[in-house]
Write an enzyme that holds these catalytic residues in place. Sequence first.
Site, PDB file in Angstrom:
ATOM      1  CG  HIS A  66      -2.241  -1.142   1.428  1.00 14.10           C
ATOM      2  ND1 HIS A  66      -2.618  -1.167   2.634  1.00 14.10           N
ATOM      3  CD2 HIS A  66      -2.346  -1.979   0.392  1.00 14.10           C
ATOM      4  CE1 HIS A  66      -3.491  -2.403   2.298  1.00 14.10           C
ATOM      5  NE2 HIS A  66      -3.255  -2.295   0.550  1.00 14.10           N
ATOM      6  N   PRO A  94      -5.756  -9.878  18.123  1.00 10.78           N
ATOM      7  CG  PRO A  94      -5.326  -7.754  19.380  1.00 10.78           C
ATOM      8  CD  PRO A  94      -5.027  -8.590  18.591  1.00 10.78           C
ATOM      9  CB  ALA A 131       2.283  -8.005  17.008  1.00 13.90           C
TER      10      ALA A 131
HETATM   11  C1  BV8 Z   1      -8.631  -2.067  -5.636  1.00 12.75           C
HETATM   12  C2  BV8 Z   1      -2.893   3.614   2.142  1.00 12.75           C
HETATM   13  C3  BV8 Z   1      -8.884  -2.354  -7.820  1.00 12.75           C
HETATM   14  C4  BV8 Z   1      -3.604   4.673   2.720  1.00 12.75           C
HETATM   15  C5  BV8 Z   1      -5.154   1.067   2.466  1.00 12.75           C
HETATM   16  C6  BV8 Z   1     -12.269  -6.799  -4.270  1.00 12.75           C
HETATM   17  C7  BV8 Z   1     -11.021  -6.899  -5.011  1.00 12.75           C
HETATM   18  C8  BV8 Z   1     -10.719  -5.501  -4.868  1.00 12.75           C
HETATM   19  C9  BV8 Z   1     -11.224  -4.505  -4.805  1.00 12.75           C
HETATM   20  C10 BV8 Z   1     -12.159  -4.068  -3.496  1.00 12.75           C
HETATM   21  C11 BV8 Z   1     -12.896  -5.269  -3.378  1.00 12.75           C
HETATM   22  N1  BV8 Z   1     -14.118  -4.875  -1.933  1.00 12.75           N
HETATM   23  C12 BV8 Z   1     -14.249  -3.389  -2.085  1.00 12.75           C
HETATM   24  C13 BV8 Z   1     -12.879  -2.762  -3.105  1.00 12.75           C
HETATM   25  C14 BV8 Z   1     -12.126  -1.616  -2.460  1.00 12.75           C
HETATM   26  C15 BV8 Z   1     -11.534  -1.340  -1.542  1.00 12.75           C
HETATM   27  C16 BV8 Z   1     -11.937  -2.288  -0.995  1.00 12.75           C
HETATM   28  O1  BV8 Z   1     -10.964  -3.443  -0.211  1.00 12.75           O
HETATM   29  N2  BV8 Z   1     -12.110  -1.835   0.731  1.00 12.75           N
HETATM   30  C17 BV8 Z   1     -12.529  -2.222   1.689  1.00 12.75           C
HETATM   31  C18 BV8 Z   1     -12.635  -1.686   2.991  1.00 12.75           C
HETATM   32  C19 BV8 Z   1     -13.973  -2.977   1.841  1.00 12.75           C
HETATM   33  N3  BV8 Z   1      -9.571  -1.831  -2.296  1.00 12.75           N
HETATM   34  C20 BV8 Z   1      -9.536  -0.743  -2.894  1.00 12.75           C
HETATM   35  O2  BV8 Z   1      -9.739   0.055  -3.406  1.00 12.75           O
HETATM   36  C21 BV8 Z   1      -7.586  -1.499  -3.532  1.00 12.75           C
HETATM   37  N4  BV8 Z   1      -7.500  -0.872  -4.414  1.00 12.75           N
HETATM   38  O3  BV8 Z   1      -8.612  -3.142  -5.601  1.00 12.75           O
HETATM   39  O4  BV8 Z   1      -7.992  -1.264  -7.189  1.00 12.75           O
HETATM   40  C22 BV8 Z   1     -10.113  -1.325  -8.091  1.00 12.75           C
HETATM   41  C23 BV8 Z   1      -9.843   0.042  -9.128  1.00 12.75           C
HETATM   42  C24 BV8 Z   1     -11.048   0.449  -9.114  1.00 12.75           C
HETATM   43  C25 BV8 Z   1     -11.930   0.255  -8.415  1.00 12.75           C
HETATM   44  C26 BV8 Z   1     -12.521  -1.513  -7.523  1.00 12.75           C
HETATM   45  C27 BV8 Z   1     -10.964  -1.921  -7.506  1.00 12.75           C
HETATM   46  C28 BV8 Z   1      -6.867  -0.463  -2.819  1.00 12.75           C
HETATM   47  C29 BV8 Z   1      -6.662  -1.166  -0.839  1.00 12.75           C
HETATM   48  C30 BV8 Z   1      -5.452   0.090  -0.509  1.00 12.75           C
HETATM   49  C31 BV8 Z   1      -6.541   1.231   0.390  1.00 12.75           C
HETATM   50  N5  BV8 Z   1      -5.169   1.607   1.094  1.00 12.75           N
HETATM   51  N6  BV8 Z   1      -3.869   2.242   3.202  1.00 12.75           N
HETATM   52  C32 BV8 Z   1      -3.893   4.780   4.051  1.00 12.75           C
HETATM   53  O5  BV8 Z   1      -2.780   4.420   4.383  1.00 12.75           O
HETATM   54  O6  BV8 Z   1      -3.890   6.105   4.329  1.00 12.75           O
HETATM   55  S1  BV8 Z   1      -5.667   0.237   3.012  1.00 12.75           S
HETATM   56  C33 BV8 Z   1      -5.845   0.711   5.341  1.00 12.75           C
HETATM   57  O7  BV8 Z   1      -5.901  -0.421   5.593  1.00 12.75           O
HETATM   58  C34 BV8 Z   1      -4.191   0.381   4.823  1.00 12.75           C
HETATM   59  O8  BV8 Z   1      -3.090  -0.064   4.514  1.00 12.75           O
HETATM   60  C35 BV8 Z   1      -4.691  -0.258   6.504  1.00 12.75           C
HETATM   61  O9  BV8 Z   1      -3.354  -1.626   7.193  1.00 12.75           O
HETATM   62  C36 BV8 Z   1      -6.199  -1.383   6.203  1.00 12.75           C
HETATM   63  C37 BV8 Z   1      -5.956  -2.811   6.182  1.00 12.75           C
HETATM   64  O10 BV8 Z   1      -6.576  -2.462   7.610  1.00 12.75           O
HETATM   65  P1  BV8 Z   1      -5.945  -3.167   8.667  1.00 12.75           P
HETATM   66  O11 BV8 Z   1      -3.976  -2.902   7.908  1.00 12.75           O
HETATM   67  O12 BV8 Z   1      -6.239  -5.037   8.487  1.00 12.75           O
HETATM   68  O13 BV8 Z   1      -5.724  -2.719   9.851  1.00 12.75           O
HETATM   69  P2  BV8 Z   1      -7.184  -2.166  10.629  1.00 12.75           P
HETATM   70  O14 BV8 Z   1      -6.576  -1.255  11.290  1.00 12.75           O
HETATM   71  O15 BV8 Z   1      -8.826  -2.560   9.256  1.00 12.75           O
HETATM   72  O16 BV8 Z   1      -7.562  -4.584  11.526  1.00 12.75           O
HETATM   73  C38 BV8 Z   1      -6.278  -3.606  12.437  1.00 12.75           C
HETATM   74  C39 BV8 Z   1      -6.586  -5.597  13.111  1.00 12.75           C
HETATM   75  O17 BV8 Z   1      -4.898  -5.428  14.204  1.00 12.75           O
HETATM   76  C40 BV8 Z   1      -7.580  -5.635  13.421  1.00 12.75           C
HETATM   77  O18 BV8 Z   1      -7.662  -6.727  13.722  1.00 12.75           O
HETATM   78  C41 BV8 Z   1      -7.335  -5.475  15.332  1.00 12.75           C
HETATM   79  O19 BV8 Z   1      -7.759  -6.250  16.435  1.00 12.75           O
HETATM   80  C42 BV8 Z   1      -5.780  -5.530  15.259  1.00 12.75           C
HETATM   81  N7  BV8 Z   1      -4.642  -5.259  15.573  1.00 12.75           N
HETATM   82  C43 BV8 Z   1      -4.871  -4.183  16.737  1.00 12.75           C
HETATM   83  N8  BV8 Z   1      -4.316  -4.236  18.554  1.00 12.75           N
HETATM   84  C44 BV8 Z   1      -3.039  -5.323  17.354  1.00 12.75           C
HETATM   85  C45 BV8 Z   1      -3.656  -6.098  16.739  1.00 12.75           C
HETATM   86  N9  BV8 Z   1      -3.046  -7.211  16.242  1.00 12.75           N
HETATM   87  C46 BV8 Z   1      -1.695  -7.878  16.763  1.00 12.75           C
HETATM   88  N10 BV8 Z   1      -1.448  -6.741  17.719  1.00 12.75           N
HETATM   89  C47 BV8 Z   1      -1.737  -5.959  18.705  1.00 12.75           C
HETATM   90  N11 BV8 Z   1      -1.546  -4.950  19.621  1.00 12.75           N
END
Ligand code: BV8
Length: 256
Positions: free
Chosen positions: A127, A228, A245
């Site tokens: 990303h 977690p 982690a």
């Molecule tokens: C794309 C950079 C083609 C920016 C980020 C199906 C197929 C293809 C696309 C899609 C699809 N369905 C939906 C889509 C569209 C979209 C998408 O996925 N939307 C989501 C919201 C449903 N995807 C896209 O748009 C991607 N592009 O597919 O291109 C395309 C082109 C045109 C039209 C359609 C498709 C681009 C996705 C990239 C977006 N950019 N980051 C920025 O950071 O500002 S993503 C962003 O979310 C971050 O990078 C982050 O890392 C990422 C994912 O979240 P997580 O890392 O999992 O973080 P989160 O907070 O969610 O969870 C944290 C976890 O940690 C939790 O589970 C928690 O319990 C746990 N945790 C907490 N504390 C701890 C811990 N674990 C361990 N230790 C701890 N202490």
Amino acid sequence: MQYPDATTNQQIKRMQQLVQESARVAVLTGAGISAESGIPTFRDAQTGYWSRFRPEDLATEEAFRRDPETVWRWYAERRAAVHAAAPNAGHIALSRWEARVPSFTLITQNVDGLHARAGSKNLIEIHGNILRVRCFARCVSYSRRDEIEVITSAADTVPRCPECGDYLRPDVVWFGENLPEAGIARAFTAAEQADLFLCVGTSAVVYPAAMVPQTALESGATVVEINPEETPLSTLVHLSLRGTAADLLPQVLGLD
Ligand code: BV8
């Protein structure tokens, strides 16, 4: 196979055995691995002024076109938090694991650069990286880090590209933007070839990154999750360890 009755200790022992046996390892990390470095996770990050926005609504090209100052300020605050942060025991454990196995690929959704600072080498930032900026019109590739320091520290308004005068933007992948082709291809290849695939700190809801562990499962890897909380992966993987982690990675890698 699942280990529903295993206690965490038994699961940790099972994971330590898998670590010993595996020569081809791939790891996918998400924002959770940086939580213990003081960087709020992507879904928890919106506090204070930013609580009125969903991150998915700010991390888009449309948002930047509509209100570049607000989006730039959001990234400037996140960049400052990243500069103030340091890799934690989880990041460091992964870089030490890499040094011990013949084949190790680290795929991260995080844009904070902490894996590189922890010493990870074979790293795929699918990303992008918040510490790099690039021209909005893509007229130049990333600016050098020292240029970035000047650009980002001096600018309380959105800085301009020195080449073409268009806005500069964070060099990250926004929602609706394609991931770097070479990077995501390498990630899927690593998942297909892994003996052991580990998912750490990801909610597994962002695509196509969330398809990488599924590819590992379909390709016959043993897939393990450290989180977690439950995620959509928890019932699909061979082992789902409930914990953080920074706590579990050193234990399962025998580094504690
Ligand atoms: C794309 C950079 C083609 C920016 C980020 C199906 C197929 C293809 C696309 C899609 C699809 N369905 C939906 C889509 C569209 C979209 C998408 O996925 N939307 C989501 C919201 C449903 N995807 C896209 O748009 C991607 N592009 O597919 O291109 C395309 C082109 C045109 C039209 C359609 C498709 C681009 C996705 C990239 C977006 N950019 N980051 C920025 O950071 O500002 S993503 C962003 O979310 C971050 O990078 C982050 O890392 C990422 C994912 O979240 P997580 O890392 O999992 O973080 P989160 O907070 O969610 O969870 C944290 C976890 O940690 C939790 O589970 C928690 O319990 C746990 N945790 C907490 N504390 C701890 C811990 N674990 C361990 N230790 C701890 N202490």
